[in-house]
Design a protein around this motif. Structure first.
Motif, short mmCIF file in Angstrom:
data_model
loop_
_atom_site.label_atom_id
_atom_site.label_comp_id
_atom_site.label_asym_id
_atom_site.label_seq_id
_atom_site.Cartn_x
_atom_site.Cartn_y
_atom_site.Cartn_z
N TYR B 156 0.84 -1.21 0.00
CA TYR B 156 0.00 0.00 0.00
C TYR B 156 0.87 1.26 0.00
CZ TYR B 156 0.46 -2.23 4.61
OH TYR B 156 0.92 -2.95 5.69
N ASN B 201 1.81 4.09 12.24
CA ASN B 201 3.23 3.79 12.08
C ASN B 201 3.63 2.82 13.16
OD1 ASN B 201 4.81 5.62 10.02
ND2 ASN B 201 3.10 6.79 10.85
N ASP B 214 6.51 -0.42 9.59
CA ASP B 214 5.49 -0.31 8.55
C ASP B 214 4.71 0.97 8.78
OD1 ASP B 214 4.20 -1.07 6.24
OD2 ASP B 214 2.82 -2.47 7.22
N SER B 215 4.15 1.45 7.70
CA SER B 215 3.31 2.63 7.77
C SER B 215 2.00 2.22 7.12
CB SER B 215 4.02 3.74 6.97
OG SER B 215 3.36 4.95 7.18
N GLN B 216 0.95 2.05 7.94
CA GLN B 216 -0.28 1.40 7.49
C GLN B 216 -1.45 2.37 7.39
OE1 GLN B 216 -0.38 -1.34 10.75
NE2 GLN B 216 1.15 -2.71 9.86
N ARG B 243 -6.71 0.07 2.45
CA ARG B 243 -5.44 0.77 2.75
C ARG B 243 -5.10 1.62 1.54
NH1 ARG B 243 -4.04 -0.92 7.52
NH2 ARG B 243 -4.57 -3.02 8.21
N SER B 340 -5.13 -6.47 4.60
CA SER B 340 -3.74 -6.76 4.24
C SER B 340 -2.74 -6.06 5.14
CB SER B 340 -3.48 -6.33 2.79
OG SER B 340 -4.30 -7.07 1.91
N LEU B 341 -1.55 -6.65 5.24
CA LEU B 341 -0.45 -6.05 6.01
C LEU B 341 0.87 -6.46 5.36
CD1 LEU B 341 -1.52 -6.98 9.67
CD2 LEU B 341 -1.48 -4.67 8.69
N ASN B 342 1.83 -5.53 5.29
CA ASN B 342 3.17 -5.90 4.83
C ASN B 342 3.82 -6.84 5.82
OD1 ASN B 342 3.23 -4.33 2.43
ND2 ASN B 342 3.55 -2.49 3.67
N ASP B 345 1.81 -7.75 13.31
CA ASP B 345 2.18 -6.93 14.47
C ASP B 345 3.25 -7.56 15.35
OD1 ASP B 345 0.39 -4.95 13.64
OD2 ASP B 345 -1.29 -5.91 14.68
N ARG B 383 -1.62 -10.51 15.25
CA ARG B 383 -2.11 -9.14 15.14
C ARG B 383 -2.62 -8.65 16.50
NH1 ARG B 383 -6.15 -8.39 10.21
NH2 ARG B 383 -5.57 -6.24 10.67
N THR B 396 -6.68 -12.22 8.06
CA THR B 396 -6.41 -11.02 7.26
C THR B 396 -7.56 -10.87 6.25
OG1 THR B 396 -4.98 -12.26 5.74
CG2 THR B 396 -3.91 -11.17 7.61
#
Lengths: 462, 522
Positions: B156, B201, B214-216, B243, B340-342, B345, B383, B396
């Protein structure tokens, strides 16, 4: 005295939080706001979870945050922050003032009139420091004892999601530009157990029980909590499905409270003024069965829904919501009261930012005289609901459909457990069809109901 | 945004049952803008802002392991958000805010110690680390020296996060939504449209040398309507996002798109008939009805429940749990999606995990703790809601792959049943497997034809066997619009779901009308 470390550059200065809230309000007014409100919240929590005799998690922490709501004439905006540095607070106030330029003029916007503000005097018994008084080992022992009592209750209980002991305290401070400033502390502690029972064919059931109190003294014993949790779990083993049928339904206090909650949602001013409630426009009309009397009282000593003032600095009070089936009052904050041409009932609730919502004080259905056993005893064939699954209420239409589980009633006795069923009707009719109200009112939260019987519902199954 | 409806401190002490559920709910509200964010090198956000160094991070981890333990990590979070809403054609509320904090976790065997602070000074972080350390009791351990940043995806990439975008553009979005909904039909009387966004962040560092940042971004719109006629009213709701940057709502999915959909549902519901009750054939439309998968099997496959043997799916790996037409995955790697997440957590890159392949249960969703204790690989599903919360296995984007059936053929194959295309949300009891999901838009199917719209009804079933009754799977896989918020143990996280048109041969529908042989009686 509550103090906090305010960082201003390198220099640290201790400041009273009430003082800080008033200062933020003055700063907003100095920056051009025509009215302002500031809320500060501090909280601490401790939790311990023991599973199968071993400590699984220990958590201990606290946090603090601040929010400001400003009015630029009839335009409102709010900001919040967890940054208590001078720069952080300045940024928060400045952002709120900027944001208030882009919102719309709303003729009803504003904070309460000076004469409406105030606070109930006297000790409301909301805070007891003893919730944190137990040493670490003792806290773990409370959790362990609750779980052990459940595991020891019956050989069919072989597994568990654990026993727990939790404590929390909260401190709320509020100030506004009409000179109101107030604060209060509240404390809570709880013990819970969540056992899992299994039949020989491997089918599992889980249930729970808990005790919650504002002080340690009134908490029930861990052994009692564990034992009740075990009983509630065991009685679900071997649950069957049902054939679809229209039968009398008894709701135990926990699920009845959820139904009573729909009356709250239906009488809170926000859904009323926009006509989003099936109870809108029904003031003074019969909306429920004769024996139904519902009260909201934010002033009860030690109550879970008690506070000296509401989210806007208006004193809490006792409001008769429904009397003998007739709708007597909506539950309102300042904004919704103005929209409806009424007076606030002191039910404003609010987080740190945003417009105030509406929350309950101690909100309950007045109990009757029969015991739950008597009420069950009068039913030949019917359903006793102990748990709801999902959220199937439509406040606009009153349409109601929930997943449920519980016990089948046969010949006035609880016969066998049932599950994977639905209970459906329409709230408008359901409140008229409350044919019995038991005497077992007990508060485990801000809302409470005794056991109730409702006729005419369709129970969906096979 | 309305304020808290119950005292948050009481809810903190109430028992957190593993009630898992998904709601078509708004994301957590308010916050404020941070201007410099995007100018700072992403990798240096926390280090620059709070004067932290790799050396200090190592010190915090050493303090966390000062009483022993197998693993420790720090989760730094800086969250900015904006929320505004139009109501009665007025922008009555707008709010912004920021929150920041750090959570310290220490794992020792199956035990977890956790403490957090919202003050990011070194002294407070050290205090939290020492508090979390109390879970262990043994000689101090030393964290790995030198952090390794794993190559992460960029699912994203956004030049200008929407939290930093002009507020006037966001005001335009909600005003346009209001106008579009009102012009859809004169019977639309109440409209509320909201817009909210956030930028989270995060920095995760672990005693095993893990370092991930990551910056979500996350943004969404929602439009709800009430339609009224003499003596009758109904509601409709629609929304979406992901996102994404603000321009998403000016191009791909406009306020008008959500507004029309919301108004259409409200008008349709004015004429809805009573829903039937009892077991019947149910056809689910594509997209958001994938909430079925989330409730019926998704939560039951989260590794923590299976490690503790509390899930109805425990011990079923390699066994048939669905018809051979069903293949289901949890995929955290889809660009722009809400779920989604790169990296998760815990700093682990997300992946596309096979859950059920042609009906056979293949795997669970795990976090670090469960992966280690169960000897399985970490699927990147650890997460948490915020720095105040302990991570756990979460979904996810969970969806069923497309099949081969024509959606029309699926409808035509049903004699008496319902066709459900929109849902409010659902809930599951993972121990006995019973789950519900509540239809908000559904129709009767009579003799293979979609006939009348019906009122909302709850559908209830049993997770481990409902998918064995899936007899047809359409070729029209769709994902939801980006509205799902999943709750587990009191923690809310954004998720996605998806499904093609499917036919379930038997499911209990909780309506108010008795079903008679050959049809439905009102």
């Amino acid at each position: 005295m509550s103090t906090t470390q305010l960082e201003t550059g390198n220099q640290k200065l201790a400041t009273d939080l009430k003082e800080l809230a008033q200062e933020i309000v003055r700063q907003a007014i100095a920056g051009g706001a025509t009215a302002a409100e500031c809320v500060i919240r501090e909280g601490d929590e401790f939790s311990t979870l023991v599973r199968l005799g071993q400590v699984e998690t220990l958590k201990e922490s606290g946090s603090k945050s601040i929010g400001v709501r400003v009015f630029n004439g009839k335009r409102a905006a709010s900001t919040y922050s967890s940054d208590f540095s001078r720069a952080g607070l300045d940024r928060m106030v400045k952002s709120a003032l900027e944001l208030s330029k882009i919102t719309s003029e709303d003729p009803f916007a504003g904070i309460p009139e000076p004469g409406q503000l105030g606070s109930i005097s006297g000790d409301l018994d909301l805070y007891s420091a003893d919730v944190y008084s137990l040493p670490g080992e003792e806290r773990i022992s409370y959790a362990r004892r609750a779980e052990k009592a459940a595991l020891d209750a019956d050989p069919r209980i072989k597994n568990s999601e654990g026993g727990s002991f939790d404590a929390a305290t909260g401190h709320k401070i509020m100030a506004n530009s009409h000179g109101f400033v107030g604060e209060y502390r509240r404390s809570y502690c709880s013990i819970a157990a969540i056992p899992i029972a299994q039949t020989e064919d491997g089918a599992m059931q889980r249930d729970y029980w808990f005790s919650v109190s504002r002080n340690l003294r009134q908490l029930e014993s861990p052994e009692h909590v564990g034992k009740v949790a075990a009983q509630r779990t065991l009685r679900r083993l071997g649950a069957r499905k049902l054939k679809t049928a229209r039968v009398p339904v008894i709701f135990d206090p926990l699920v009845a409270t959820s139904i009573l909650g729909h009356i709250f949602e239906g009488v809170e001013g926000d859904s009323v003024y926009r006509g989003a409630s099936f109870l809108a426009g029904k003031l003074g009309q019969k909306i429920a069965a004769d024996q139904l009397t519902v009260i909201d009282d934010g002033t009860v000593k030690g109550g879970f829904g008690t506070s000296p003032f509401d989210g806007e600095g208006v004193p809490t009070r006792r409001t008769l919501v429904i009397e003998n089936g007739v709708l007597k009052s909506y539950l309102l904050n300042t904004y919704t009261a103005k929209k409806l041409g009424l007076q606030t009932t002191g039910n404003a609730s609010r987080g740190l930012a945003g417009t105030p919502g509406i929350g309950p004080g101690n909100y309950f259905l007045q109990p009757g005289t029969k015991t739950p056993q008597q009420i069950i005893g009068e039913i030949k064939e019917g359903l006793y609901v102990t748990e709801f699954l999902g959220h199937g209420a439509n406040l606009v239409t009153g349409d109601y459909s929930r997943g449920a589980s519980g016990l089948w009633i046969s010949g006035g006795e609880l016969a066998y457990p049932v599950e994977e069923i639905t209970v459906a009707g329409n709230l408008k009719e359901m409140f008229f069809n409350i044919s019995e109200i038991a005497n077992d009112l007990e508060f485990r939260g801000a809302m409470a109901s005794p056991t109730i019987r409702i006729d005419g519902l369709l129970v969906g199954g096979e | 945004m309305a304020g808290d409806q119950c005292p948050p401190d009481q809810s903190r002490v109430l028992p957190q049952l593993s009630w898992c559920g998904i709601i078509e709910g708004s994301q957590r509200s308010p916050s404020k803008t941070v201007r410099h964010l995007t100018n700072v090198d992403k990798n240096q956000f926390f280090l620059q802002r709070y004067g932290l160094t790799e050396r200090s991070l190592e010190q915090f981890l050493a303090a966390a392991l000062s009483a022993g333990g197998d693993y420790a990590d720090l989760y730094f979070e800086y969250l900015s958000s904006t929320a505004l809403a139009v109501d009665e054609s007025m922008v009555k509320s707008a709010s912004q805010g920021t929150s920041a904090g750090c959570g310290v976790r220490v794992i020792s065997g199956e035990r977890t110690g956790y403490a957090y602070t919202d003050d990011l000074s070194p002294e407070r972080i050290l205090h939290a680390a020492r508090t979390a350390a109390l879970i262990a009791s043994g000689p101090a351990k030393t964290p790995v020296v030198g952090f390794q940043q794993k190559a992460a995806r960029s699912l994203y990439p956004i030049a200008l996060p929407s939290v930093d975008a002009e507020i006037s553009a966001k005001v335009e979005l909600v005003m346009r939504a209001d106008a579009a909904a009102r012009s859809y039909d004169p019977r639309i009387k109440e409209v509320r449209a909201s817009y909210s966004d956030e930028l989270r962040n995060i920095l995760v560092v672990g005693s095993d040398g893990t370092l991930a940042e990551d910056s979500q971004p996350l943004a969404r719109m929602n439009v709800s309507c009430i339609a009224k006629t003499d003596g009758n009213s109904a509601r409709g709701s629609s929304g979406g996002g992901g996102r994404v940057a603000l321009d998403f709502f000016f191009g791909e999915k406009t306020p008008e798109y959500f507004a029309k959909e919301s108004a259409r549902q409200a008008i349709l519901q004015l004429d809805a008939r009573e829903a039937p009750a009892g077991e019947m054939e149910v056809v689910l439309g594509p997209g958001w009805p994938g909430v079925l998968l989330h409730e019926a099997i998704g939560h039951g496959l989260e590794a923590d429940f299976n490690r503790k043997q509390t899930s109805a799916f425990a011990g079923l790996i390699g066994k048939r749990v669905a018809s051979d037409k069903c293949t289901i995955v949890d995929n955290g790697t889809m660009p722009w999606r809400r779920g989604s997440l790169n990296v998760d957590d815990e700093g682990q890159p997300t992946q596309n995990t096979m859950l059920i392949e042609k009906g056979i249960l293949k795997g669970y969703l795990s976090d670090k703790l469960s992966a280690r204790l169960m000897g399985m690989s970490d699927t990147g599903n650890g997460r948490r809601e915020s720095y105040e919360h302990i991570p756990m296995p979460r979904m996810t984007n969970t969806y069923m792959l497309a099949g081969e059936d024509d959606p029309q053929d699926i409808i035509h194959s049903v004699k008496n049943g319902i066709y459900a295309v929109n849902f409010g949300g659902g809930q599951v009891d993972i121990t006995n497997g019973k789950f519900v999901f509540s239809a908000s838009e559904a129709y009767l199917i009579e003799d293979g034809q979609i006939t009348a719209p019906i009122k909302g009804a709850t559908l209830i079933g049993n997770g481990p066997d409902v998918l064995t009754r899936v007899s047809m799977v359409g070729n029209d896989l769709r994902l939801d619009e980006g509205v799902g918020t999943c709750g587990k143990d009191g923690q809310a996280v954004p998720v996605g779901v998806g499904i093609p048109t499917v036919k379930v041969d038997r499911l209990t529908v909780g309506g108010t009308a008795r079903k008679e042989s050959g049809g439905f009686m009102q």
